[in-house]
Design a protein around this motif. Sequence first.
Motif, PDB file in Angstrom:
ATOM      1  N   VAL A 273      13.403  82.955   5.955  1.00 56.81           N
ATOM      2  CA  VAL A 273      13.212  83.677   4.693  1.00 56.81           C
ATOM      3  C   VAL A 273      11.732  83.733   4.329  1.00 56.81           C
ATOM      4  N   GLU A 274      11.018  82.648   4.536  1.00 62.97           N
ATOM      5  CA  GLU A 274       9.593  82.613   4.193  1.00 62.97           C
ATOM      6  C   GLU A 274       8.819  83.662   4.978  1.00 62.97           C
TER       7      GLU A 274
ATOM      8  N   ALA B  34      14.754  94.691  -5.766  1.00 62.25           N
ATOM      9  CA  ALA B  34      14.051  95.617  -4.886  1.00 62.25           C
ATOM     10  C   ALA B  34      13.471  94.883  -3.681  1.00 62.25           C
ATOM     11  N   ALA B  35      12.932  93.700  -3.909  1.00 65.88           N
ATOM     12  CA  ALA B  35      12.369  92.915  -2.815  1.00 65.88           C
ATOM     13  C   ALA B  35      13.450  92.558  -1.806  1.00 65.88           C
ATOM     14  N   TYR B  36      14.611  92.181  -2.290  1.00 64.47           N
ATOM     15  CA  TYR B  36      15.711  91.840  -1.390  1.00 64.47           C
ATOM     16  C   TYR B  36      16.148  93.062  -0.578  1.00 64.47           C
ATOM     17  N   THR B  37      16.192  94.201  -1.221  1.00 73.81           N
ATOM     18  CA  THR B  37      16.597  95.427  -0.537  1.00 73.81           C
ATOM     19  C   THR B  37      15.567  95.841   0.511  1.00 73.81           C
ATOM     20  N   LEU B  38      14.287  95.685   0.219  1.00 79.24           N
ATOM     21  CA  LEU B  38      13.228  96.130   1.119  1.00 79.24           C
ATOM     22  C   LEU B  38      12.903  95.134   2.236  1.00 79.24           C
ATOM     23  N   ALA B  39      13.268  93.882   2.051  1.00 80.01           N
ATOM     24  CA  ALA B  39      12.907  92.850   3.028  1.00 80.01           C
ATOM     25  C   ALA B  39      13.660  93.040   4.344  1.00 80.01           C
ATOM     26  N   ASP B  40      12.964  92.774   5.424  1.00 77.99           N
ATOM     27  CA  ASP B  40      13.584  92.787   6.751  1.00 77.99           C
ATOM     28  C   ASP B  40      14.141  91.389   7.013  1.00 77.99           C
ATOM     29  N   LEU B  41      15.436  91.252   6.879  1.00 74.03           N
ATOM     30  CA  LEU B  41      16.081  89.946   7.030  1.00 74.03           C
ATOM     31  C   LEU B  41      16.697  89.766   8.408  1.00 74.03           C
TER      32      LEU B  41
ATOM     33  N   GLU C 274       6.676  86.877   3.519  1.00 73.86           N
ATOM     34  CA  GLU C 274       5.265  87.116   3.827  1.00 73.86           C
ATOM     35  C   GLU C 274       5.066  88.504   4.437  1.00 73.86           C
ATOM     36  N   THR C 275       5.997  88.937   5.262  1.00 76.80           N
ATOM     37  CA  THR C 275       5.931  90.296   5.802  1.00 76.80           C
ATOM     38  C   THR C 275       6.077  91.308   4.678  1.00 76.80           C
ATOM     39  N   LEU C 276       6.973  91.042   3.752  1.00 74.75           N
ATOM     40  CA  LEU C 276       7.165  91.919   2.599  1.00 74.75           C
ATOM     41  C   LEU C 276       5.898  91.977   1.755  1.00 74.75           C
ATOM     42  N   ARG C 277       5.207  90.855   1.618  1.00 79.84           N
ATOM     43  CA  ARG C 277       3.963  90.814   0.836  1.00 79.84           C
ATOM     44  C   ARG C 277       2.911  91.742   1.440  1.00 79.84           C
ATOM     45  N   THR C 278       2.827  91.776   2.770  1.00 80.68           N
ATOM     46  CA  THR C 278       1.825  92.638   3.407  1.00 80.68           C
ATOM     47  C   THR C 278       2.209  94.115   3.319  1.00 80.68           C
ATOM     48  N   ARG C 279       3.503  94.398   3.324  1.00 72.44           N
ATOM     49  CA  ARG C 279       3.958  95.792   3.295  1.00 72.44           C
ATOM     50  C   ARG C 279       4.147  96.337   1.888  1.00 72.44           C
ATOM     51  N   SER C 280       4.573  95.499   0.962  1.00 78.56           N
ATOM     52  CA  SER C 280       4.902  95.948  -0.398  1.00 78.56           C
ATOM     53  C   SER C 280       4.336  94.972  -1.418  1.00 78.56           C
ATOM     54  N   GLY C 281       3.022  94.845  -1.416  1.00 73.93           N
ATOM     55  CA  GLY C 281       2.354  93.886  -2.291  1.00 73.93           C
ATOM     56  C   GLY C 281       2.558  94.140  -3.772  1.00 73.93           C
ATOM     57  N   TYR C 282       2.919  95.369  -4.132  1.00 70.04           N
ATOM     58  CA  TYR C 282       3.130  95.696  -5.547  1.00 70.04           C
ATOM     59  C   TYR C 282       4.327  94.957  -6.154  1.00 70.04           C
ATOM     60  N   LEU C 283       5.162  94.372  -5.320  1.00 66.95           N
ATOM     61  CA  LEU C 283       6.314  93.612  -5.825  1.00 66.95           C
ATOM     62  C   LEU C 283       5.920  92.210  -6.290  1.00 66.95           C
TER      63      LEU C 283
ATOM     64  N   ALA D  14      20.883  84.070  -1.936  1.00 70.35           N
ATOM     65  CA  ALA D  14      20.486  83.010  -2.866  1.00 70.35           C
ATOM     66  C   ALA D  14      19.173  82.361  -2.426  1.00 70.35           C
ATOM     67  N   GLU D  15      19.062  82.066  -1.146  1.00 71.52           N
ATOM     68  CA  GLU D  15      17.830  81.463  -0.632  1.00 71.52           C
ATOM     69  C   GLU D  15      16.654  82.423  -0.795  1.00 71.52           C
ATOM     70  N   PHE D  16      16.875  83.692  -0.508  1.00 72.93           N
ATOM     71  CA  PHE D  16      15.820  84.688  -0.648  1.00 72.93           C
ATOM     72  C   PHE D  16      15.336  84.770  -2.091  1.00 72.93           C
ATOM     73  N   LEU D  17      16.257  84.797  -3.042  1.00 66.86           N
ATOM     74  CA  LEU D  17      15.862  84.917  -4.445  1.00 66.86           C
ATOM     75  C   LEU D  17      15.056  83.713  -4.911  1.00 66.86           C
ATOM     76  N   VAL D  18      15.448  82.519  -4.493  1.00 66.56           N
ATOM     77  CA  VAL D  18      14.708  81.309  -4.884  1.00 66.56           C
ATOM     78  C   VAL D  18      13.313  81.306  -4.263  1.00 66.56           C
ATOM     79  N   VAL D  19      13.249  81.550  -2.964  1.00 61.96           N
ATOM     80  CA  VAL D  19      11.957  81.491  -2.268  1.00 61.96           C
ATOM     81  C   VAL D  19      11.038  82.621  -2.731  1.00 61.96           C
ATOM     82  N   SER D  20      11.589  83.811  -2.926  1.00 64.42           N
ATOM     83  CA  SER D  20      10.741  84.928  -3.343  1.00 64.42           C
ATOM     84  C   SER D  20      10.207  84.725  -4.753  1.00 64.42           C
ATOM     85  N   ARG D  21      11.016  84.170  -5.605  1.00 64.50           N
ATOM     86  CA  ARG D  21      10.552  83.873  -6.972  1.00 64.50           C
ATOM     87  C   ARG D  21       9.393  82.879  -6.921  1.00 64.50           C
ATOM     88  N   ASN D  22       9.523  81.845  -6.091  1.00 58.81           N
ATOM     89  CA  ASN D  22       8.454  80.855  -5.938  1.00 58.81           C
ATOM     90  C   ASN D  22       7.228  81.436  -5.249  1.00 58.81           C
ATOM     91  N   ALA D  23       7.408  82.505  -4.473  1.00 57.02           N
ATOM     92  CA  ALA D  23       6.291  83.145  -3.772  1.00 57.02           C
ATOM     93  C   ALA D  23       5.560  84.159  -4.639  1.00 57.02           C
TER      94      ALA D  23
END
Length: 86
Positions: free
Chosen positions: A55-56, A34-41, A60-69, A16-25
């Motif tokens: 989570v933040e 897909a972002a939740y599945t690919l993220a290193d948590l 940010e790590t996901l943004r550098t690795r999978s910016g297409y999301l 839940a926290e990941f979905l809220v923060v990632s949406r805002n990011a």
Amino acid sequence: MSDGVLETANKRLVRAEFLVVSRNAGVLPDALDAAYTLADLSGVSIDDNGKVWGVEDAIETLRTRSGYLFAPVKPAKPKAIGSWYL
């Protein structure tokens, strides 16, 4: 509370926290799962008060690795006020 129930509750809280923060990011709405599945948590933790930490950083790590999301960032256009630009 049994360990299995606590683990399930913690996973739901992190998701839940990941979905809220990632949406805002800026993660694209169609890419949230897909972002939740690919993220290193692995660095995400929950304190005794139920606050989720890390989570933040994972996003940010996901943004550098999978910016297409993420939605492309559009540069802000200057606003004209009289003859001045801000």
